[in-house]
Structure formats: structure tokens, C-alpha cells
Scaffold this motif. Structure first.
Motif, PDB file in Angstrom:
ATOM      1  N   ASP A 101       5.376  -0.774  -4.522  1.00 12.35           N
ATOM      2  CA  ASP A 101       5.322   0.375  -5.426  1.00 12.35           C
ATOM      3  C   ASP A 101       6.480   1.306  -5.040  1.00 12.35           C
ATOM      4  O   ASP A 101       6.399   2.012  -4.039  1.00 12.35           O
ATOM      5  CB  ASP A 101       3.960   1.069  -5.235  1.00 12.35           C
ATOM      6  CG  ASP A 101       3.801   2.273  -6.144  1.00 12.35           C
ATOM      7  OD1 ASP A 101       4.735   2.563  -6.923  1.00 12.35           O
ATOM      8  OD2 ASP A 101       2.754   2.932  -6.057  1.00 12.35           O
ATOM      9  N   PHE A 102       7.553   1.275  -5.808  1.00 13.66           N
ATOM     10  CA  PHE A 102       8.714   2.089  -5.425  1.00 13.66           C
ATOM     11  C   PHE A 102       9.483   2.615  -6.635  1.00 13.66           C
ATOM     12  O   PHE A 102       9.391   2.064  -7.729  1.00 13.66           O
ATOM     13  CB  PHE A 102       9.665   1.282  -4.523  1.00 13.66           C
ATOM     14  CG  PHE A 102      10.536   0.297  -5.271  1.00 13.66           C
ATOM     15  CD1 PHE A 102      10.021  -0.924  -5.693  1.00 13.66           C
ATOM     16  CD2 PHE A 102      11.868   0.586  -5.544  1.00 13.66           C
ATOM     17  CE1 PHE A 102      10.828  -1.830  -6.379  1.00 13.66           C
ATOM     18  CE2 PHE A 102      12.673  -0.318  -6.236  1.00 13.66           C
ATOM     19  CZ  PHE A 102      12.153  -1.527  -6.652  1.00 13.66           C
ATOM     20  N   ILE A 103      10.205   3.712  -6.383  1.00 12.15           N
ATOM     21  CA  ILE A 103      11.192   4.191  -7.356  1.00 12.15           C
ATOM     22  C   ILE A 103      12.494   4.412  -6.603  1.00 12.15           C
ATOM     23  O   ILE A 103      12.497   4.539  -5.368  1.00 12.15           O
ATOM     24  CB  ILE A 103      10.764   5.507  -8.059  1.00 12.15           C
ATOM     25  CG1 ILE A 103      10.453   6.592  -7.025  1.00 12.15           C
ATOM     26  CG2 ILE A 103       9.624   5.300  -9.006  1.00 12.15           C
ATOM     27  CD1 ILE A 103      10.420   7.989  -7.628  1.00 12.15           C
ATOM     28  N   THR A 104      13.584   4.462  -7.350  1.00 13.13           N
ATOM     29  CA  THR A 104      14.867   4.754  -6.712  1.00 13.13           C
ATOM     30  C   THR A 104      15.406   6.062  -7.271  1.00 13.13           C
ATOM     31  O   THR A 104      15.062   6.459  -8.383  1.00 13.13           O
ATOM     32  CB  THR A 104      15.904   3.648  -6.986  1.00 13.13           C
ATOM     33  OG1 THR A 104      16.251   3.684  -8.367  1.00 13.13           O
ATOM     34  CG2 THR A 104      15.380   2.292  -6.628  1.00 13.13           C
ATOM     35  N   SER A 105      16.261   6.688  -6.490  1.00 16.70           N
ATOM     36  CA  SER A 105      16.904   7.907  -6.994  1.00 16.70           C
ATOM     37  C   SER A 105      18.368   7.626  -7.269  1.00 16.70           C
ATOM     38  O   SER A 105      18.993   6.785  -6.630  1.00 16.70           O
ATOM     39  CB  SER A 105      16.760   9.046  -5.991  1.00 16.70           C
ATOM     40  OG  SER A 105      17.638   8.862  -4.909  1.00 16.70           O
ATOM     41  N   THR A 106      18.898   8.358  -8.255  1.00 11.71           N
ATOM     42  CA  THR A 106      20.331   8.287  -8.554  1.00 11.71           C
ATOM     43  C   THR A 106      20.820   9.705  -8.855  1.00 11.71           C
ATOM     44  O   THR A 106      20.047  10.525  -9.355  1.00 11.71           O
ATOM     45  CB  THR A 106      20.614   7.365  -9.765  1.00 11.71           C
ATOM     46  OG1 THR A 106      22.007   7.433 -10.074  1.00 11.71           O
ATOM     47  CG2 THR A 106      19.816   7.754 -10.994  1.00 11.71           C
ATOM     48  N   LYS A 123       0.820  -1.212   0.000  1.00 11.26           N
ATOM     49  CA  LYS A 123       0.000   0.000   0.000  1.00 11.26           C
ATOM     50  C   LYS A 123       0.852   1.260   0.000  1.00 11.26           C
ATOM     51  O   LYS A 123       0.371   2.338  -0.241  1.00 11.26           O
ATOM     52  CB  LYS A 123      -0.891   0.018   1.249  1.00 11.26           C
ATOM     53  CG  LYS A 123      -2.046  -0.957   1.162  1.00 11.26           C
ATOM     54  CD  LYS A 123      -2.862  -0.882   2.436  1.00 11.26           C
ATOM     55  CE  LYS A 123      -3.582  -2.192   2.679  1.00 11.26           C
ATOM     56  NZ  LYS A 123      -3.732  -2.504   4.081  1.00 11.26           N
ATOM     57  N   LYS A 124       2.135   1.151   0.306  1.00 10.83           N
ATOM     58  CA  LYS A 124       3.007   2.310   0.415  1.00 10.83           C
ATOM     59  C   LYS A 124       3.568   2.684  -0.955  1.00 10.83           C
ATOM     60  O   LYS A 124       3.688   1.846  -1.840  1.00 10.83           O
ATOM     61  CB  LYS A 124       4.176   2.015   1.365  1.00 10.83           C
ATOM     62  CG  LYS A 124       3.786   1.356   2.675  1.00 10.83           C
ATOM     63  CD  LYS A 124       3.310   2.351   3.696  1.00 10.83           C
ATOM     64  CE  LYS A 124       2.840   1.631   4.945  1.00 10.83           C
ATOM     65  NZ  LYS A 124       2.742   2.458   6.095  1.00 10.83           N
ATOM     66  N   THR A 125       3.898   3.956  -1.067  1.00 10.30           N
ATOM     67  CA  THR A 125       4.583   4.429  -2.265  1.00 10.30           C
ATOM     68  C   THR A 125       5.952   4.887  -1.809  1.00 10.30           C
ATOM     69  O   THR A 125       6.073   5.842  -1.044  1.00 10.30           O
ATOM     70  CB  THR A 125       3.807   5.624  -2.874  1.00 10.30           C
ATOM     71  OG1 THR A 125       2.423   5.292  -2.863  1.00 10.30           O
ATOM     72  CG2 THR A 125       4.264   5.899  -4.273  1.00 10.30           C
ATOM     73  N   ILE A 126       6.968   4.188  -2.260  1.00  9.25           N
ATOM     74  CA  ILE A 126       8.283   4.306  -1.628  1.00  9.25           C
ATOM     75  C   ILE A 126       9.316   4.939  -2.564  1.00  9.25           C
ATOM     76  O   ILE A 126       9.392   4.593  -3.741  1.00  9.25           O
ATOM     77  CB  ILE A 126       8.785   2.895  -1.199  1.00  9.25           C
ATOM     78  CG1 ILE A 126       7.760   2.225  -0.271  1.00  9.25           C
ATOM     79  CG2 ILE A 126      10.157   2.980  -0.501  1.00  9.25           C
ATOM     80  CD1 ILE A 126       7.981   0.717  -0.079  1.00  9.25           C
ATOM     81  N   LEU A 127      10.110   5.855  -2.006  1.00 12.96           N
ATOM     82  CA  LEU A 127      11.308   6.352  -2.695  1.00 12.96           C
ATOM     83  C   LEU A 127      12.523   5.766  -1.983  1.00 12.96           C
ATOM     84  O   LEU A 127      12.657   5.905  -0.763  1.00 12.96           O
ATOM     85  CB  LEU A 127      11.378   7.894  -2.621  1.00 12.96           C
ATOM     86  CG  LEU A 127      12.727   8.497  -3.036  1.00 12.96           C
ATOM     87  CD1 LEU A 127      12.989   8.308  -4.532  1.00 12.96           C
ATOM     88  CD2 LEU A 127      12.794   9.979  -2.668  1.00 12.96           C
ATOM     89  N   VAL A 128      13.384   5.104  -2.738  1.00 17.76           N
ATOM     90  CA  VAL A 128      14.643   4.594  -2.165  1.00 17.76           C
ATOM     91  C   VAL A 128      15.767   5.481  -2.681  1.00 17.76           C
ATOM     92  O   VAL A 128      16.052   5.490  -3.879  1.00 17.76           O
ATOM     93  CB  VAL A 128      14.915   3.131  -2.597  1.00 17.76           C
ATOM     94  CG1 VAL A 128      16.186   2.612  -1.924  1.00 17.76           C
ATOM     95  CG2 VAL A 128      13.732   2.230  -2.283  1.00 17.76           C
ATOM     96  N   THR A 129      16.392   6.256  -1.810  1.00 16.07           N
ATOM     97  CA  THR A 129      17.561   7.025  -2.265  1.00 16.07           C
ATOM     98  C   THR A 129      18.774   6.096  -2.216  1.00 16.07           C
ATOM     99  O   THR A 129      18.895   5.269  -1.315  1.00 16.07           O
ATOM    100  CB  THR A 129      17.830   8.274  -1.396  1.00 16.07           C
ATOM    101  OG1 THR A 129      18.371   7.866  -0.131  1.00 16.07           O
ATOM    102  CG2 THR A 129      16.581   9.112  -1.188  1.00 16.07           C
ATOM    103  N   GLY A 130      19.653   6.218  -3.194  1.00 16.89           N
ATOM    104  CA  GLY A 130      20.840   5.355  -3.215  1.00 16.89           C
ATOM    105  C   GLY A 130      20.518   3.917  -3.554  1.00 16.89           C
ATOM    106  O   GLY A 130      21.200   2.993  -3.099  1.00 16.89           O
ATOM    107  N   GLY A 131      19.497   3.717  -4.393  1.00 19.78           N
ATOM    108  CA  GLY A 131      19.081   2.355  -4.746  1.00 19.78           C
ATOM    109  C   GLY A 131      20.118   1.584  -5.546  1.00 19.78           C
ATOM    110  O   GLY A 131      20.052   0.362  -5.645  1.00 19.78           O
ATOM    111  N   SER A 132      21.104   2.295  -6.102  1.00 16.44           N
ATOM    112  CA  SER A 132      22.143   1.592  -6.884  1.00 16.44           C
ATOM    113  C   SER A 132      23.305   1.137  -6.013  1.00 16.44           C
ATOM    114  O   SER A 132      24.204   0.445  -6.484  1.00 16.44           O
ATOM    115  CB  SER A 132      22.687   2.527  -7.977  1.00 16.44           C
ATOM    116  OG  SER A 132      23.328   3.624  -7.355  1.00 16.44           O
TER     117      SER A 132
END
Ligand code: NAP
Length: 264
Positions: A33-38, A7-16
Motif C-alpha cells: 500500500d504505497f503512494i509516491t510524491s513528485t 500492512k504498512k502504508t508507505i510514502l515514497v518520495t522521489g518515486g519517479s
């Protein structure tokens, strides 16, 4: 965990990063449901957004509509970025009047040791704790791979040098990732929690097992530490009583990592 995390919408910083990749694999497995930042400029995948924590570029769009931020991005070569990145994140969360849960990965013992990177992690923690934003902090001990990197440095020359009587508690990065993913499904604790590996070793023991598995025997000098931070290190500043009983042991990790050395 699965339903709540979905149910959460997640941002992962440093996903790489090393930890980030483990976290992302787990999030994929539970269909989160997530995206990562680079902060690498160039072509981005559908699941990546550009964010530079040093300047704050990209943060506004990256956090829009998110319910959880797993903040893992960090740069040991530019430790100030941990603080600057945290300030940028907090400022934008407040601007958007977001109730997002910011989960920050930190390190056991950072308040007891004066290394510049640790000081900056401590300051970043303080920014978050005093921010008014919803937060949780997980402090982990050193990942196996990081201990391995340290040993490469300490044992780089014909005679190795290792600090004397320093307890270290290596942890499997996978169990830290599991804990973080579990936390995305929970509510903000507004607390700092520790997490360490199951076994505590003296640094010299780790150096010996590392040398043995790599078939590299060399003279290792054990130098004593002094002063307040030396005392804190000897008293276990890098360790915690909150041990994880799962994950790979140091010996199993070494065996897996250096399997090709063993077969020679
Ligand atoms: N290593 C350990 O033993 C240990 C133990 C406890 C806690 N931790 C913490 O765990 C976290 C992850 O550690 P790690 O070893 O996985 O680190 P890592 O492999 O170096 O990954 C960190 C990631 O941060 C991103 N990054 C760097 N500078 C950035 C910037 N200016 N803006 C945005 N993103 C930036 C990079 O991704 P891009 O290049 O794609 O932007 C990089 O992949 C860190 O916060 C660390 O303090 C580590």
C-alpha cells in the motif's frame, strides 16, 4: 517480507527517479500500500501526490496516516534541498505526532569528502539522527548508471582525465531498492548501514572497461590527488566492507547497457 510490508502504508518520495522507479516496481510486485510524491506540477496519477521538498508544499497531506516514508527524493543541482526537505518532513511528522518510520537513502563516505552534495547529505542525516523521529539510514555506494555518467564527463574530450588510485564500488540499483523495500517491513534501526557492490575497482579500470565496451580507445591521463580528501578517496572513502553479493556486476551492467555498441 511480503505480509509485513503489506500492512504498512508507505510514502515514497522521489518515486519517479532512477532508484525510486526500481523501488516502486518492487512495491507493486508485493502488492504494498504505497503512494509516491513528485514535485512536477501537472496531472497526477492515482498513486501520486504533489510534494515540493524545497518549500514543504504538500508534505502535510502526503504523510498523513503513513507508517513508513522511504525518502529518496533529491536534487544534485540544488543540494540544499536535501537538508530543507528533511527539515520540512521532520517538522510535519512532529506536528502530526506521527510514529512514522523515516528511511533515508544516503551515500557511503559522505562524512569523509567535502563535495557540496555530500556535505548536504551529511547535514540531512544529522537532522534526522537528532530529530527524535523514528529513523533508519541506508548509505549506498555509486549506482552503475551514476558511474557511467561520471565516465561520460571524465572521458568527454579527446584526452580523458581520471583521478589516480581511487577505489570505486559500483552497485546495482536493483539490490539497493530490494534492501529499502525489505527495510519498510522492519522496525526503525536508529542506525546508519552501509551497502556496496561486490567488486571494488580503481577508477581507471572502470574507465578502461567502459571505453572497451563502447569501442572507444583514447589516451587517459591519470592525475594524482592530494590533500586530506584526496587521501581519503585513495584510502577507499567511497567503498565499504558491507558488500552485496547479489545484483549485476559492473561488467554485466555495461554489457546490458551497451549491447548495441557490441553488435556493431
Ligand atoms: N546516484 C547514485 O549513485 C546514488 C548512490 C547512493 C545514494 N543515492 C541517493 O539515492 C537517491 C535517489 O537517487 P537517484 O539517482 O535515483 O536520483 P534521481 O533519479 O535524480 O531522482 C530523484 C527524484 O527526486 C525528486 N525531486 C527532486 N527535487 C525535488 C523537490 N524539490 N521536491 C520533491 N521531489 C524532488 C525528483 O522527482 P520529481 O521530478 O518527480 O519530483 C527526482 O525524480 C538520492 O537521495 C541520492 O542521494 C544515489
Amino acid at each position: 517480507m511480503k505480509n509485513a510490508a503489506e500492512k504498512k502504508t508507505i510514502l515514497v518520495t522521489g518515486g519517479s527517479g532512477y532508484l525510486g522507479q526500481e523501488v516502486c516496481n518492487l512495491l507493486i510486485n508485493i502488492n504494498a500500500d504505497f503512494i509516491t510524491s513528485t514535485h512536477q506540477r501537472g496531472s497526477l496519477t492515482d498513486q501520486q501526490v504533489f510534494v515540493d521538498l524545497e518549500t514543504g508544499d504538500g508534505i502535510k497531506d502526503a504523510i498523513q496516516g503513513k507508517t513508513v516514508i522511504l525518502h529518496l527524493a533529491s536534487d544534485k543541482k540544488k543540494p540544499d534541498n536535501d537538508v530543507e526537505g528533511m527539515k520540512h518532513l521532520i517538522a510535519e511528522i512532529k506536528k502530526q505526532q506521527s510514529k512514522v518510520h523515516l528511511i533515508y537513502i544516503s551515500i557511503v563516505g559522505i562524512d569523509l569528502l567535502p563535495m557540496p552534495y555530500f556535505k548536504q547529505k551529511m547535514m540531512a542525516e544529522q537532522e534526522l539522527v537528532n530529530s527524535g523521529v523514528n529513523w533508519s539510514i541506508l548509505r549506498a555506494t555509486q549506482f552503475h548508471k551514476y558511474v557511467d555518467e561520471l565516465l561520460h564527463q571524465f572521458l568527454a574530450y579527446p584526452v580523458g582525465i581520471i583521478p589516480k588510485a581511487v577505489p570505486v564500488q559500483p552497485i546495482d540499483v536493483h539490490v539497493v531498492a530490494e534492501k529499502l523495500v525489505e527495510m519498510t517491513a522492519g522496525v526503525p534501526s536508529h542506525q546508519k548501514k552501509d551497502m556496496g557492490g561486490e567488486e571494488v575497482f580503481e577508477f581507471i579500470e572502470l574507465a578502461k572497461s567502459w571505453g572497451k565496451i563502447r569501442h572507444k580507445s583514447k589516451l587517459i591521463l591519470n592525475f594524482p590527488l592530494w590533500g586530506r580528501w584526496g587521501k581519503n578517496l585513495k584510502n577507499g572513502a567511497l567503498t565499504t566492507a558491507d558488500k552485496s553479493s547479489s545484483g549485476m556486476s559492473w561488467e554485466s551492467w555495461l554489457t546490458a547497457e551497451y549491447a548495441n555498441y557490441l553488435s556493431r
